[in-house]
Design a protein around this motif. Structure first.
Motif, mmCIF file in Angstrom:
data_model
loop_
_atom_site.group_PDB
_atom_site.id
_atom_site.type_symbol
_atom_site.label_atom_id
_atom_site.label_comp_id
_atom_site.label_asym_id
_atom_site.label_seq_id
_atom_site.Cartn_x
_atom_site.Cartn_y
_atom_site.Cartn_z
ATOM 1 N N SER A 1 8.933 -67.628 9.624
ATOM 2 C CA SER A 1 9.801 -68.364 10.567
ATOM 3 C C SER A 1 10.855 -67.543 11.096
ATOM 4 N N LYS B 1 7.104 -62.788 15.010
ATOM 5 C CA LYS B 1 7.251 -62.385 16.305
ATOM 6 C C LYS B 1 7.830 -60.968 16.004
ATOM 7 N N SER C 1 2.916 -71.178 17.594
ATOM 8 C CA SER C 1 4.309 -71.088 17.320
ATOM 9 C C SER C 1 5.302 -71.575 18.617
ATOM 10 N N GLY D 1 9.614 -71.712 19.769
ATOM 11 C CA GLY D 1 11.080 -71.026 19.625
ATOM 12 C C GLY D 1 11.835 -72.261 18.967
ATOM 13 N N ILE E 1 11.003 -69.220 14.738
ATOM 14 C CA ILE E 1 10.121 -70.026 15.288
ATOM 15 C C ILE E 1 9.822 -71.460 14.397
#
Length: 268
Positions: free
Chosen positions: A61, A85, A120, A122, A131
């Protein structure tokens, strides 16, 4: 077998000292965050009769240590892809020695891993690119939303129709205000890029589009600024006042620092 098997969510650990969640359907397994030791993760999976070979991916995350502490050792021992990410991965590389070739950058759209489809989205936290995730399996949907200071309309939309939800209930405002944290840290926790209070978690549960029956694990509870009794009282009362029938419509459990808390989909 996998079609008829339930969607399962097992929170191996939850709290400021480490977070790790297992999501499973049939033989397909993913990990969401690995903020506890590799040994604890392997042993926790064994307890659930899951072999590490079944793990299709690790979803991170964000880069704070209570979400990545076991990653370096896990990747040393197991060849598992890591989904996160690009900005998060850059931050992780500054903290840990991790093989670059094991990263699969998360982009928009969905990702199929065995019996699971993952998307996923934000969230709002003081990290590079944090995320939450949705996991779909047949008619069921699991969602993990922790480490966010707000529940925006877009996050709320991602929570809609979730049957198995891991939702942050981090702090009680009164305990935070009068607790031991330094002023700057109190400000950080309560900010839009901090964490969810018990009240904010309850409001999200009331505002989201709920299925007829859903299960919720209230997660990431602060050791210093919250306790399980307050979470139960505050959220329980707000839900009842909002017309939710606890039990028939919603089952609530607490994530724990050192024990596994589980939920699984029911046939509908």
């Amino acid at each position: 077998m996998s079609e008829s098997s339930p969607l399962e969510v097992h929170v191996l650990a939850s709290g400021s000292k480490g977070n790790c969640t297992v999501i499973k359907k049939g033989n397909s397994v993913i990990l969401h965050d690995v903020g506890i030791s590799c040994r604890r993760i392997v042993n926790g999976l064994k307890e659930l009769h899951i072999d590490m070979a079944q793990v299709e991916g690790i979803f991170i995350s964000h880069e704070h240590s209570d979400h990545i502490a076991g990653l370096q050792q896990l990747l040393k021992r197991f060849d598992i892809p890591v989904y996160t990410k690009q900005g998060t991965w850059r931050e992780i590389q500054d903290k840990l020695i991790v093989p670059k070739n094991q990263l699969i950058e998360l982009t928009k759209g969905s990702l199929s891993l065995g019996n699971l489809v993952v998307e996923s989205f934000g969230v709002s936290h003081d990290a590079a690119d944090p995320i939450g995730i949705n996991v779909f399996a047949g008619k069921d949907k699991a969602t993990v939303v922790t480490d966010t200071g707000v529940i925006s309309d877009s996050i709320l939309h991602r929570m809609d129709d979730t049957t198995l939800l891991v939702l942050e209930a981090n702090y009680d405002p009164h305990m935070l205000r009068f607790g031991p944290y330094q002023p700057f840290l109190k400000q950080r926790v309560a900010s839009d890029e901090g964490h969810l209070s018990n009240e904010m978690a309850a409001r999200a549960l009331l505002m989201m589009k709920r299925p007829d029956f859903m299960q919720v694990i209230l997660a990431h509870r602060s050791e210093n600024n919250n306790n399980a009794v307050l979470v139960t009282q505050t959220i329980g009362q707000m839900l009842v006042d909002g017309g939710v029938r606890i039990g028939p419509e919603m089952k609530l459990q607490h994530g724990q620092p050192n024990e596994i808390v589980s939920m699984q989909s029911v046939k509908r």
